[in-house]
Design a protein around this motif. Structure first.
Motif, PDB file in Angstrom:
ATOM      1  N   ILE A 129       0.860  -1.325  -0.094  1.00 23.29           N
ATOM      2  CA  ILE A 129       0.074   0.059   0.146  1.00 23.29           C
ATOM      3  C   ILE A 129       0.837   1.202   0.011  1.00 23.29           C
ATOM      4  N   PRO A 130       0.876   2.041  -1.079  1.00 24.98           N
ATOM      5  CA  PRO A 130       1.839   3.020  -1.159  1.00 24.98           C
ATOM      6  C   PRO A 130       1.703   4.335  -0.396  1.00 24.98           C
ATOM      7  N   VAL A 131       0.462   4.582   0.127  1.00 27.76           N
ATOM      8  CA  VAL A 131       0.217   5.770   0.812  1.00 27.76           C
ATOM      9  C   VAL A 131      -0.522   5.416   2.066  1.00 27.76           C
ATOM     10  N   SER A 132      -0.346   6.505   3.062  1.00 30.15           N
ATOM     11  CA  SER A 132      -1.472   6.474   3.989  1.00 30.15           C
ATOM     12  C   SER A 132      -2.581   7.492   3.732  1.00 30.15           C
ATOM     13  N   VAL A 133      -3.615   7.259   4.291  1.00 31.14           N
ATOM     14  CA  VAL A 133      -4.956   7.829   4.187  1.00 31.14           C
ATOM     15  C   VAL A 133      -5.532   8.289   5.442  1.00 31.14           C
ATOM     16  N   ILE A 134      -5.853   9.641   5.813  1.00 34.30           N
ATOM     17  CA  ILE A 134      -6.072  10.029   6.964  1.00 34.30           C
ATOM     18  C   ILE A 134      -7.442  10.799   6.665  1.00 34.30           C
ATOM     19  N   ALA A 135      -8.525  10.633   7.502  1.00 34.68           N
ATOM     20  CA  ALA A 135      -9.656  11.563   7.530  1.00 34.68           C
ATOM     21  C   ALA A 135     -10.016  12.351   8.940  1.00 34.68           C
ATOM     22  N   ILE A 136     -10.146  13.693   8.778  1.00 39.78           N
ATOM     23  CA  ILE A 136     -10.256  14.333  10.064  1.00 39.78           C
ATOM     24  C   ILE A 136     -11.458  15.595   9.942  1.00 39.78           C
ATOM     25  N   GLY A 137     -12.048  15.593  10.887  1.00 34.21           N
ATOM     26  CA  GLY A 137     -13.088  16.557  11.140  1.00 34.21           C
ATOM     27  C   GLY A 137     -12.967  17.515  12.330  1.00 34.21           C
ATOM     28  N   GLY A 138     -13.374  18.622  12.383  1.00 35.75           N
ATOM     29  CA  GLY A 138     -12.926  19.459  13.379  1.00 35.75           C
ATOM     30  C   GLY A 138     -14.127  20.831  13.396  1.00 35.75           C
ATOM     31  N   GLN A 163     -10.798  17.446   6.337  1.00 33.01           N
ATOM     32  CA  GLN A 163      -9.643  17.127   5.411  1.00 33.01           C
ATOM     33  C   GLN A 163      -9.459  15.727   5.243  1.00 33.01           C
ATOM     34  N   ILE A 164      -8.876  15.512   4.253  1.00 32.92           N
ATOM     35  CA  ILE A 164      -8.349  14.259   3.867  1.00 32.92           C
ATOM     36  C   ILE A 164      -6.743  14.308   3.484  1.00 32.92           C
ATOM     37  N   LEU A 165      -6.098  13.812   4.440  1.00 32.19           N
ATOM     38  CA  LEU A 165      -4.787  13.607   4.120  1.00 32.19           C
ATOM     39  C   LEU A 165      -4.269  12.405   3.315  1.00 32.19           C
ATOM     40  N   ILE A 166      -3.601  12.724   2.340  1.00 32.34           N
ATOM     41  CA  ILE A 166      -2.732  11.598   1.581  1.00 32.34           C
ATOM     42  C   ILE A 166      -1.270  11.713   1.412  1.00 32.34           C
ATOM     43  N   GLY A 167      -0.452  10.873   2.163  1.00 27.70           N
ATOM     44  CA  GLY A 167       0.833  11.102   2.360  1.00 27.70           C
ATOM     45  C   GLY A 167       1.644   9.854   2.239  1.00 27.70           C
ATOM     46  N   ARG A 168       2.788  10.052   2.050  1.00 30.56           N
ATOM     47  CA  ARG A 168       3.797   8.813   1.593  1.00 30.56           C
ATOM     48  C   ARG A 168       5.033   9.212   2.202  1.00 30.56           C
ATOM     49  N   LYS A 169       5.794   8.032   2.680  1.00 31.66           N
ATOM     50  CA  LYS A 169       7.162   8.101   3.343  1.00 31.66           C
ATOM     51  C   LYS A 169       8.040   7.653   2.263  1.00 31.66           C
ATOM     52  N   MET A 170       8.605   8.694   1.177  1.00 28.97           N
ATOM     53  CA  MET A 170       9.152   8.279   0.064  1.00 28.97           C
ATOM     54  C   MET A 170      10.544   7.426   0.265  1.00 28.97           C
TER      55      MET A 170
END
Length: 295
Positions: A129-138, A163-170
């Motif tokens: 799985i190449p990325v992490s995906v996070i959902a945030i509500g505030g 927010q939706i965060l889509i990130g990867r440790k390259m």
């Protein structure tokens, strides 16, 4: 003789199975394990905005954020150090994939809270799985009264964001994330202003030594920016890890320290020298021992 033959059959079968397992390992056919990718960022925040990192279950993060005055004011304000605003917050990991947080800022005397849920975590091994995906509500609540008492009710003090965060440790030295963000303000300053703001956050981390890293955090507004407000809050800084602390020094043109404030209400412009020095301090405490060894 019969018993000896039976013994030889069982022994050969066992030896064959063992040899097959060993050959599978040598040929790479054994089932690989799941390896989760961690430490893309050293904190659950890049600078102002959330990062793809999560707190562990039972871990409390006590965080203090300071923003001083404008550096360009010079020695009369000690380059902004004579002025300060701050945010104090407590974030808690309910599970490894769910964090809650509350905070209070001196800027506009705002309270804020959020829920942060990890949908998927970057991993290698049996699943790539190449990325992490996070959902945030505030949400935010302004407690400073409005100058016009006719608008000074509870509903008008509220703001929200998602927010939706889509990130990867390259690799071990570089991480990158994108943060599509929606902000809603129940009350805006003028009739020409928009209640809804859409921004695309970008966060990055570049490691420069074992315990230090350069970080960047920016949220250019795609639509809904208030006329006269800067369209790109930008923060740059250095993370310094010292045991259970993460200490961060940075420069930013955003005075506010919650999502509504730094995305939708940034006034300063870097091109005009309008930025301030600040620091973030994070200290984590393990309140509940995690007995599970699984990720």
């Amino acid at each position: 003789m019969k018993n000896l033959l039976i013994l030889l059959l069982f022994t050969s079968g066992s030896l064959f199975a063992q040899t097959t397992d060993e050959l599978d390992d040598l040929m790479g056919e054994a089932e690989p394990s799941i390896q989760y990718v961690n430490n893309a960022f050293k904190s659950t925040r890049v600078i102002n905005g959330h990062s793809i990192e999560m707190l562990g279950a039972g871990v409390l993060d006590f965080r203090i954020l300071h923003r001083f005055g404008l550096v360009k004011n010079g020695v009369k304000d000690l380059f902004g150090l004579d002025q300060a605003s701050m945010r104090m917050s407590f974030d808690y990991g309910i599970t490894k994939n769910l964090t809650i947080g509350i905070g209070r800022s001196t800027f506009l005397k705002e309270l804020d809270g959020f829920l942060k849920y990890r949908i998927v975590q970057q991993q290698t091994g049996i699943k790539n799985i190449p990325v992490s995906v996070i959902a945030i509500g505030g949400t935010t609540l302004r407690t400073l009264p409005f100058s016009n008492a006719a608008f000074d009710d509870f509903e008008n003090r509220m703001g929200y964001y998602g927010q939706i965060l889509i990130g990867r440790k390259m690799n071990e030295n570089f991480s990158l994330q994108l943060s599509p963000t929606y902000v809603h303000k129940n009350l805006v300053e003028t009739a020409a202003d928009k209640n809804d703001i859409v921004a695309l956050g970008v966060g990055g981390r570049a490691k420069i030594s074992k315990r230090t890293a350069l970080v960047l955090d920016t949220y250019p507004i795609l639509s809904g920016a208030r006329s006269g407000y800067n369209l790109m809050p930008i923060s740059v800084g250095v993370d310094i890890e010292t045991g259970g602390h993460v200490f961060q020094l940075h420069f930013t043109n955003a005075r506010g320290m919650n999502e509504k404030a730094f995305i939708a209400e940034t006034l300063q412009d870097w091109s005009k020298g309008e930025f301030q020095f600040g620091f973030n301090l994070s200290r984590v405490f393990t309140l509940k021992k995690n007995t599970s060894t699984s990720q």
